[in-house]
Design a protein around this motif. Structure first.
Motif, PDB file in Angstrom:
ATOM      1  N   LEU A 227      10.151   6.643  24.280  1.00 33.73           N
ATOM      2  CA  LEU A 227      11.230   6.407  23.325  1.00 33.73           C
ATOM      3  C   LEU A 227      10.885   6.950  21.943  1.00 33.73           C
ATOM      4  CD1 LEU A 227      12.322   2.796  24.317  1.00 33.73           C
ATOM      5  CD2 LEU A 227      13.620   4.899  24.632  1.00 33.73           C
ATOM      6  N   LYS A 228       9.627   6.806  21.543  1.00 30.75           N
ATOM      7  CA  LYS A 228       9.205   7.342  20.248  1.00 30.75           C
ATOM      8  C   LYS A 228       9.265   8.862  20.248  1.00 30.75           C
ATOM      9  CE  LYS A 228       5.207   5.502  19.374  1.00 30.75           C
ATOM     10  NZ  LYS A 228       3.981   4.766  19.025  1.00 30.75           N
ATOM     11  N   GLN A 229       8.821   9.484  21.346  1.00 32.69           N
ATOM     12  CA  GLN A 229       8.857  10.944  21.439  1.00 32.69           C
ATOM     13  C   GLN A 229      10.288  11.464  21.461  1.00 32.69           C
ATOM     14  OE1 GLN A 229       6.523  11.938  24.875  1.00 32.69           O
ATOM     15  NE2 GLN A 229       4.604  11.334  23.927  1.00 32.69           N
ATOM     16  N   ALA A 230      11.196  10.693  22.062  1.00 33.64           N
ATOM     17  CA  ALA A 230      12.599  11.096  22.131  1.00 33.64           C
ATOM     18  C   ALA A 230      13.322  10.836  20.812  1.00 33.64           C
ATOM     19  CB  ALA A 230      13.301  10.347  23.258  1.00 33.64           C
ATOM     20  N   GLY A 231      12.671  10.131  19.889  1.00 30.71           N
ATOM     21  CA  GLY A 231      13.286   9.845  18.601  1.00 30.71           C
ATOM     22  C   GLY A 231      14.248   8.673  18.645  1.00 30.71           C
ATOM     23  N   SER A 232      14.105   7.797  19.623  1.00 24.18           N
ATOM     24  CA  SER A 232      14.995   6.637  19.740  1.00 24.18           C
ATOM     25  C   SER A 232      14.438   5.402  19.057  1.00 24.18           C
ATOM     26  CB  SER A 232      15.235   6.309  21.213  1.00 24.18           C
ATOM     27  OG  SER A 232      15.832   7.393  21.862  1.00 24.18           O
ATOM     28  N   VAL A 233      13.123   5.344  18.888  1.00 28.68           N
ATOM     29  CA  VAL A 233      12.467   4.169  18.302  1.00 28.68           C
ATOM     30  C   VAL A 233      11.412   4.642  17.299  1.00 28.68           C
ATOM     31  CG1 VAL A 233      10.945   2.201  18.801  1.00 28.68           C
ATOM     32  CG2 VAL A 233      12.822   2.716  20.330  1.00 28.68           C
ATOM     33  N   HIS A 234      11.303   3.882  16.213  1.00 25.59           N
ATOM     34  CA  HIS A 234      10.241   4.131  15.233  1.00 25.59           C
ATOM     35  C   HIS A 234       9.329   2.912  15.214  1.00 25.59           C
ATOM     36  CE1 HIS A 234       8.133   5.585  11.749  1.00 25.59           C
ATOM     37  NE2 HIS A 234       8.395   4.452  11.102  1.00 25.59           N
ATOM     38  N   GLU A 235       8.027   3.148  15.265  1.00 23.71           N
ATOM     39  CA  GLU A 235       7.046   2.063  15.230  1.00 23.71           C
ATOM     40  C   GLU A 235       6.373   2.104  13.862  1.00 23.71           C
ATOM     41  OE1 GLU A 235       3.671   0.183  18.168  1.00 23.71           O
ATOM     42  OE2 GLU A 235       3.988   2.328  18.222  1.00 23.71           O
ATOM     43  N   LEU A 236       6.539   1.042  13.120  1.00 20.53           N
ATOM     44  CA  LEU A 236       5.997   0.957  11.769  1.00 20.53           C
ATOM     45  C   LEU A 236       4.850  -0.040  11.758  1.00 20.53           C
ATOM     46  CD1 LEU A 236       6.347   1.747   8.755  1.00 20.53           C
ATOM     47  CD2 LEU A 236       7.808  -0.254   8.541  1.00 20.53           C
ATOM     48  N   VAL A 237       3.677   0.427  11.335  1.00 19.92           N
ATOM     49  CA  VAL A 237       2.496  -0.429  11.259  1.00 19.92           C
ATOM     50  C   VAL A 237       2.490  -1.123   9.903  1.00 19.92           C
ATOM     51  CG1 VAL A 237      -0.020  -0.515  11.357  1.00 19.92           C
ATOM     52  CG2 VAL A 237       1.229   1.091  12.799  1.00 19.92           C
ATOM     53  N   SER A 238       2.343  -2.438   9.919  1.00 23.58           N
ATOM     54  CA  SER A 238       2.345  -3.224   8.700  1.00 23.58           C
ATOM     55  C   SER A 238       1.129  -2.882   7.847  1.00 23.58           C
ATOM     56  CB  SER A 238       2.333  -4.709   9.046  1.00 23.58           C
ATOM     57  OG  SER A 238       2.185  -5.478   7.889  1.00 23.58           O
ATOM     58  N   SER A 239       1.317  -2.884   6.536  1.00 27.78           N
ATOM     59  CA  SER A 239       0.203  -2.580   5.633  1.00 27.78           C
ATOM     60  C   SER A 239      -0.693  -3.793   5.415  1.00 27.78           C
ATOM     61  CB  SER A 239       0.734  -2.067   4.294  1.00 27.78           C
ATOM     62  OG  SER A 239       1.543  -3.061   3.707  1.00 27.78           O
ATOM     63  N   THR A 240      -0.194  -4.985   5.713  1.00 28.83           N
ATOM     64  CA  THR A 240      -1.008  -6.190   5.540  1.00 28.83           C
ATOM     65  C   THR A 240      -1.734  -6.508   6.836  1.00 28.83           C
ATOM     66  OG1 THR A 240       0.822  -7.622   6.188  1.00 28.83           O
ATOM     67  CG2 THR A 240       0.573  -7.158   3.839  1.00 28.83           C
ATOM     68  N   GLN A 241      -2.905  -7.083   6.678  1.00 26.04           N
ATOM     69  CA  GLN A 241      -3.703  -7.437   7.840  1.00 26.04           C
ATOM     70  C   GLN A 241      -3.508  -8.908   8.157  1.00 26.04           C
ATOM     71  OE1 GLN A 241      -7.753  -6.334   7.191  1.00 26.04           O
ATOM     72  NE2 GLN A 241      -7.331  -4.153   7.370  1.00 26.04           N
ATOM     73  N   GLY A 242      -3.430  -9.184   9.451  1.00 24.58           N
ATOM     74  CA  GLY A 242      -3.249 -10.565   9.905  1.00 24.58           C
ATOM     75  C   GLY A 242      -4.578 -11.176  10.289  1.00 24.58           C
ATOM     76  N   PHE A 243      -4.542 -12.026  11.265  1.00 23.55           N
ATOM     77  CA  PHE A 243      -5.721 -12.739  11.736  1.00 23.55           C
ATOM     78  C   PHE A 243      -6.781 -11.761  12.212  1.00 23.55           C
ATOM     79  CE2 PHE A 243      -7.945 -14.976  15.241  1.00 23.55           C
ATOM     80  CZ  PHE A 243      -8.535 -15.972  14.490  1.00 23.55           C
ATOM     81  N   MET A 244      -7.980 -11.879  11.688  1.00 22.99           N
ATOM     82  CA  MET A 244      -9.135 -11.039  12.032  1.00 22.99           C
ATOM     83  C   MET A 244      -8.850  -9.547  11.867  1.00 22.99           C
ATOM     84  SD  MET A 244     -10.845 -13.077  15.213  1.00 22.99           S
ATOM     85  CE  MET A 244     -12.231 -11.991  15.261  1.00 22.99           C
ATOM     86  N   GLY A 245      -8.066  -9.196  10.857  1.00 23.15           N
ATOM     87  CA  GLY A 245      -7.812  -7.794  10.554  1.00 23.15           C
ATOM     88  C   GLY A 245      -6.764  -7.138  11.432  1.00 23.15           C
ATOM     89  N   GLU A 246      -6.070  -7.932  12.234  1.00 20.08           N
ATOM     90  CA  GLU A 246      -5.053  -7.368  13.123  1.00 20.08           C
ATOM     91  C   GLU A 246      -3.853  -6.887  12.314  1.00 20.08           C
ATOM     92  OE1 GLU A 246      -2.487  -8.718  17.002  1.00 20.08           O
ATOM     93  OE2 GLU A 246      -3.147 -10.238  15.613  1.00 20.08           O
ATOM     94  N   LYS A 247      -3.366  -5.710  12.658  1.00 21.05           N
ATOM     95  CA  LYS A 247      -2.179  -5.175  12.002  1.00 21.05           C
ATOM     96  C   LYS A 247      -0.973  -5.396  12.902  1.00 21.05           C
ATOM     97  CE  LYS A 247      -4.247  -2.025   8.920  1.00 21.05           C
ATOM     98  NZ  LYS A 247      -3.759  -1.640   7.663  1.00 21.05           N
ATOM     99  N   THR A 248       0.123  -5.791  12.293  1.00 18.98           N
ATOM    100  CA  THR A 248       1.355  -6.036  13.023  1.00 18.98           C
ATOM    101  C   THR A 248       2.182  -4.759  13.032  1.00 18.98           C
ATOM    102  OG1 THR A 248       1.306  -8.312  12.257  1.00 18.98           O
ATOM    103  CG2 THR A 248       3.389  -7.514  13.129  1.00 18.98           C
ATOM    104  N   THR A 249       2.795  -4.470  14.165  1.00 17.51           N
ATOM    105  CA  THR A 249       3.681  -3.308  14.234  1.00 17.51           C
ATOM    106  C   THR A 249       5.103  -3.796  14.488  1.00 17.51           C
ATOM    107  OG1 THR A 249       3.258  -3.033  16.599  1.00 17.51           O
ATOM    108  CG2 THR A 249       1.899  -1.772  15.103  1.00 17.51           C
ATOM    109  N   HIS A 250       6.039  -3.200  13.769  1.00 27.28           N
ATOM    110  CA  HIS A 250       7.460  -3.525  13.913  1.00 27.28           C
ATOM    111  C   HIS A 250       8.163  -2.333  14.530  1.00 27.28           C
ATOM    112  CE1 HIS A 250       7.008  -6.464  10.297  1.00 27.28           C
ATOM    113  NE2 HIS A 250       6.543  -6.970  11.414  1.00 27.28           N
ATOM    114  N   LEU A 251       9.161  -2.615  15.345  1.00 32.89           N
ATOM    115  CA  LEU A 251       9.920  -1.566  16.025  1.00 32.89           C
ATOM    116  C   LEU A 251      11.331  -1.514  15.460  1.00 32.89           C
ATOM    117  CD1 LEU A 251       8.783  -2.409  19.676  1.00 32.89           C
ATOM    118  CD2 LEU A 251       7.857  -0.665  18.159  1.00 32.89           C
ATOM    119  N   TYR A 252      11.818  -0.309  15.240  1.00 30.95           N
ATOM    120  CA  TYR A 252      13.159  -0.103  14.719  1.00 30.95           C
ATOM    121  C   TYR A 252      13.867   0.964  15.552  1.00 30.95           C
ATOM    122  CZ  TYR A 252      11.372  -2.566  10.652  1.00 30.95           C
ATOM    123  OH  TYR A 252      10.821  -3.509   9.842  1.00 30.95           O
ATOM    124  N   PRO A 253      15.118   0.701  15.946  1.00 31.75           N
ATOM    125  CA  PRO A 253      15.871   1.731  16.670  1.00 31.75           C
ATOM    126  C   PRO A 253      16.333   2.808  15.706  1.00 31.75           C
ATOM    127  CG  PRO A 253      17.250  -0.205  16.358  1.00 31.75           C
ATOM    128  CD  PRO A 253      15.878  -0.539  15.816  1.00 31.75           C
TER     129      PRO A 253
END
Length: 134
Positions: free
Chosen positions: A105-131
């Motif tokens: 879906l990302k390669q087809a340009g249907s979805v964008h995956e945005l990595v959060s700039s803030t770090q969560g628990f133990m340095g984990e980064k959250t990713t959000h999906l947008y159509p």
């Protein structure tokens, strides 16, 4: 004497001796087993490919529907939540299927995956999906 298909076995003097030889029979059995094993492998590969295509044909729309559902509720479509809903919604799928479908879906340009700039628990980064698009 004519040499045709009907007289081939009759003119060969050691045809039946070779057919009855245990070494020859073992060789033929091994060749048959190898051929049967290859055929079983090809059938399994074909069935796996058919299942993958079935998952992919339903996975893309399902992922887009899940993302849109989160956005309609005014909550961010966090990738791990969408993945959990995806595995629950489509029986027989795995997180690897979700990742593969998401990459398509990302390669087809249907979805964008945005990595959060803030770090969560133990340095984990959250990713959000947008159509994208429609």
């Amino acid at each position: 004497m004519t040499n045709n298909a009907f007289s081939f076995g009759a003119t060969e003097t050691d045809f039946w001796a070779r057919q009855m030889d245990p070494k020859y029979q073992a060789q033929r059995a091994a060749e048959k087993e190898a051929k049967d094993a290859e055929q079983r492998r090809m059938i399994q590969a074909y069935q796996a490919e058919q299942q993958r295509q079935a998952v992919m044909s339903s996975a893309g729309p399902a992922i887009l529907d899940l993302i849109q559902g989160y956005l309609n509720r005014n909550t961010p479509a966090v990738a791990r939540n969408v993945e959990a809903d995806f595995v629950e919604r489509l029986p027989g799928t795995t997180p690897a299927d979700f990742r593969t479908a998401l990459e398509y879906l990302k390669q087809a340009g249907s979805v964008h995956e945005l990595v959060s700039s803030t770090q969560g628990f133990m340095g984990e980064k959250t990713t959000h999906l947008y159509p994208l698009g429609d």
